[in-house]
Scaffold this active site. Structure first.
Site, PDB file in Angstrom:
ATOM      1  N   ASP A   1      40.108  31.570   0.062  1.00  0.00           N
ATOM      2  CA  ASP A   1      39.580  32.586  -0.873  1.00  0.00           C
ATOM      3  C   ASP A   1      40.409  32.570  -2.150  1.00  0.00           C
ATOM      4  OD1 ASP A   1      41.600  35.036  -0.929  1.00  0.00           O
ATOM      5  OD2 ASP A   1      41.627  34.057   1.031  1.00  0.00           O
TER       6      ASP A   1
ATOM      7  N   PRO B   1      49.220  28.446  26.012  1.00  0.00           N
ATOM      8  CA  PRO B   1      49.136  29.908  25.904  1.00  0.00           C
ATOM      9  C   PRO B   1      50.498  30.557  25.659  1.00  0.00           C
ATOM     10  CG  PRO B   1      48.577  29.170  28.125  1.00  0.00           C
ATOM     11  CD  PRO B   1      48.786  27.954  27.314  1.00  0.00           C
TER      12      PRO B   1
ATOM     13  N   GLU C   1      46.681  23.656  35.896  1.00  0.00           N
ATOM     14  CA  GLU C   1      47.416  24.925  35.725  1.00  0.00           C
ATOM     15  C   GLU C   1      48.433  24.824  34.595  1.00  0.00           C
ATOM     16  OE1 GLU C   1      44.958  26.142  38.053  1.00  0.00           O
ATOM     17  OE2 GLU C   1      46.455  27.622  37.431  1.00  0.00           O
TER      18      GLU C   1
ATOM     19  N   ARG D   1      41.777  20.291   6.460  1.00  0.00           N
ATOM     20  CA  ARG D   1      41.184  20.860   5.254  1.00  0.00           C
ATOM     21  C   ARG D   1      42.186  21.045   4.121  1.00  0.00           C
ATOM     22  NH1 ARG D   1      36.471  23.563   5.744  1.00  0.00           N
ATOM     23  NH2 ARG D   1      37.115  25.046   4.138  1.00  0.00           N
TER      24      ARG D   1
HETATM   25  C1  LIG Z   1      46.665  33.702  27.020  1.00  0.00           C
HETATM   26  C2  LIG Z   1      46.457  34.251  28.434  1.00  0.00           C
HETATM   27  C3  LIG Z   1      44.997  34.714  28.580  1.00  0.00           C
HETATM   28  C4  LIG Z   1      47.372  35.445  28.649  1.00  0.00           C
HETATM   29  C5  LIG Z   1      46.745  33.140  29.448  1.00  0.00           C
HETATM   30  C6  LIG Z   1      47.794  33.277  30.367  1.00  0.00           C
HETATM   31  C7  LIG Z   1      48.024  32.249  31.270  1.00  0.00           C
HETATM   32  C8  LIG Z   1      47.254  31.064  31.243  1.00  0.00           C
HETATM   33  C9  LIG Z   1      46.227  30.943  30.317  1.00  0.00           C
HETATM   34  C10 LIG Z   1      45.389  29.712  30.258  1.00  0.00           C
HETATM   35  O1  LIG Z   1      44.396  29.674  29.585  1.00  0.00           O
HETATM   36  N1  LIG Z   1      45.810  28.623  30.975  1.00  0.00           N
HETATM   37  C11 LIG Z   1      45.030  27.403  31.002  1.00  0.00           C
HETATM   38  C12 LIG Z   1      45.431  26.469  29.864  1.00  0.00           C
HETATM   39  N2  LIG Z   1      45.266  27.188  28.620  1.00  0.00           N
HETATM   40  C13 LIG Z   1      45.556  26.682  27.391  1.00  0.00           C
HETATM   41  O2  LIG Z   1      45.923  25.549  27.197  1.00  0.00           O
HETATM   42  C14 LIG Z   1      45.412  27.646  26.241  1.00  0.00           C
HETATM   43  C15 LIG Z   1      44.903  28.930  26.451  1.00  0.00           C
HETATM   44  C16 LIG Z   1      44.789  29.817  25.370  1.00  0.00           C
HETATM   45  C17 LIG Z   1      45.157  29.467  24.062  1.00  0.00           C
HETATM   46  C18 LIG Z   1      45.664  28.182  23.859  1.00  0.00           C
HETATM   47  N3  LIG Z   1      46.088  27.577  22.715  1.00  0.00           N
HETATM   48  O3  LIG Z   1      46.473  26.332  23.018  1.00  0.00           O
HETATM   49  C19 LIG Z   1      46.321  26.104  24.340  1.00  0.00           C
HETATM   50  C20 LIG Z   1      45.791  27.262  24.914  1.00  0.00           C
HETATM   51  C21 LIG Z   1      46.864  25.953  30.055  1.00  0.00           C
HETATM   52  C22 LIG Z   1      46.758  24.718  30.921  1.00  0.00           C
HETATM   53  C23 LIG Z   1      45.319  24.264  30.863  1.00  0.00           C
HETATM   54  C24 LIG Z   1      44.593  25.197  29.925  1.00  0.00           C
HETATM   55  C25 LIG Z   1      45.964  31.971  29.407  1.00  0.00           C
END
Ligand SMILES: CC(C)(C)c1cccc(C(=O)NCC2(NC(=O)c3cccc4nocc34)CCCC2)c1
Length: 252
Positions: free
Chosen positions: A175, A95, A122, A160
């Site tokens: 497109d 994230p 986490e 792709r």
């Molecule tokens: C974005 C916002 C809502 C502000 C936020 C803030 C803090 C934590 C999280 C959150 O989702 N933490 C959990 C995890 N998330 C992701 O890995 C993940 C989530 C989203 C898009 C992604 N693109 O790639 C990996 C992604 C991280 C560890 C295990 C899963 C989300």
């Protein structure tokens, strides 16, 4: 792309079968069968040295949940690096990452191989990210359970763009009006259903008129639904006048 012109993804994940689904269907599965696309999964649990094979532990500083440990991830990434000689970029799906868009997907498709790192719990111990990760990539702002679905999205979008993966380039999503417009409406048989008829221009056989109508619809829908995408496109004079025509009709 590597010598064969394909791309190899090495995915570090606690759920190998989950990510393998990304290349088990449709064009991606065919690309794998043809050796244009390769996915190898590395499970950090296979590199956990302790008796309980633990890949996570409690967070320093306290708080809820668990944190992914450095060692199992580091050793899984090392195994992936040595599996194939050439240097690979390590991308952590997170994230905190840079938001993925088609421009970034195009850039990623230039690599012959990519190591994708998926977080769970986490998150990942920051020292692993500092030591091993070249860049962090996010697919968007929502809370997810892990980085596997994001990794599968990267794999699908990048695959792709590998030459030969798509039957005919310029198909869905690529497109033909130039990068970044939304799609025009699509229609297929029957010509009328539920009292709704296919636009006559699409039945006319006039290919130039069809192309013009599709471009105008793509421009108009982008203007209506995603005006910020329009900012990024450099519209030429013809496109600008087509869009104006759409706007004039829309505003009646
Ligand atoms: C974005 C916002 C809502 C502000 C936020 C803030 C803090 C934590 C999280 C959150 O989702 N933490 C959990 C995890 N998330 C992701 O890995 C993940 C989530 C989203 C898009 C992604 N693109 O790639 C990996 C992604 C991280 C560890 C295990 C899963 C989300």
């Amino acid at each position: 792309m590597n010598a064969g012109g394909g791309i190899r993804f090495d995915v570090v994940t606690l759920f190998p079968d989950f990510v393998r689904a990304a290349v088990s269907y449709g064009v991606a599965a065919r690309a794998c069968a043809r050796g244009l696309l390769q996915l190898v999964a590395w499970n950090p649990r296979d590199y956990a040295r302790d008796r309980h094979r633990s890949v996570d532990d409690r967070p320093y500083g306290g708080g809820p949940g668990m944190v992914m440990k450095v060692e199992p991830l580091r050793d899984a990434i090392q195994a992936a690096r040595t599996a194939v000689a050439d240097r690979a970029s390590v991308i952590c799906l997170s994230p905190q990452g840079r938001l993925l868009d088609q421009v970034r997907v195009q850039e990623l498709s230039q690599h012959s191989r990519l190591i994708l790192l998926c977080g769970r719990y986490e998150g990942i111990d920051e020292r692993l990210i500092e030591a091993e990760v070249d860049e962090e990539c996010s697919i968007g702002d929502y809370v997810l359970s892990g980085g596997e679905l994001p990794a599968m999205i990267v794999i699908d979008a990048v695959a792709r763009l590998v030459p030969g993966v798509l039957g005919h380039p310029g198909s869905a999503g690529q497109d033909s009006f130039g990068a970044g417009l939304l799609d025009c409406p699509h229609y297929t048989r029957p010509v009328e259903i539920g009292g709704r008829r296919t636009p006559e221009v699409l039945l006319s056989g006039d290919h130039q008129a069809v192309a013009r109508w599709r471009h105008k619809q793509a421009l108009g829908r982008t203007w209506l639904r995603r005006p910020e995408l329009l900012e990024r496109c450099m519209l030429d004079a013809q496109a600008r006048s087509l869009l104006q025509e759409f706007i004039d009709e829309y505003q009646g």
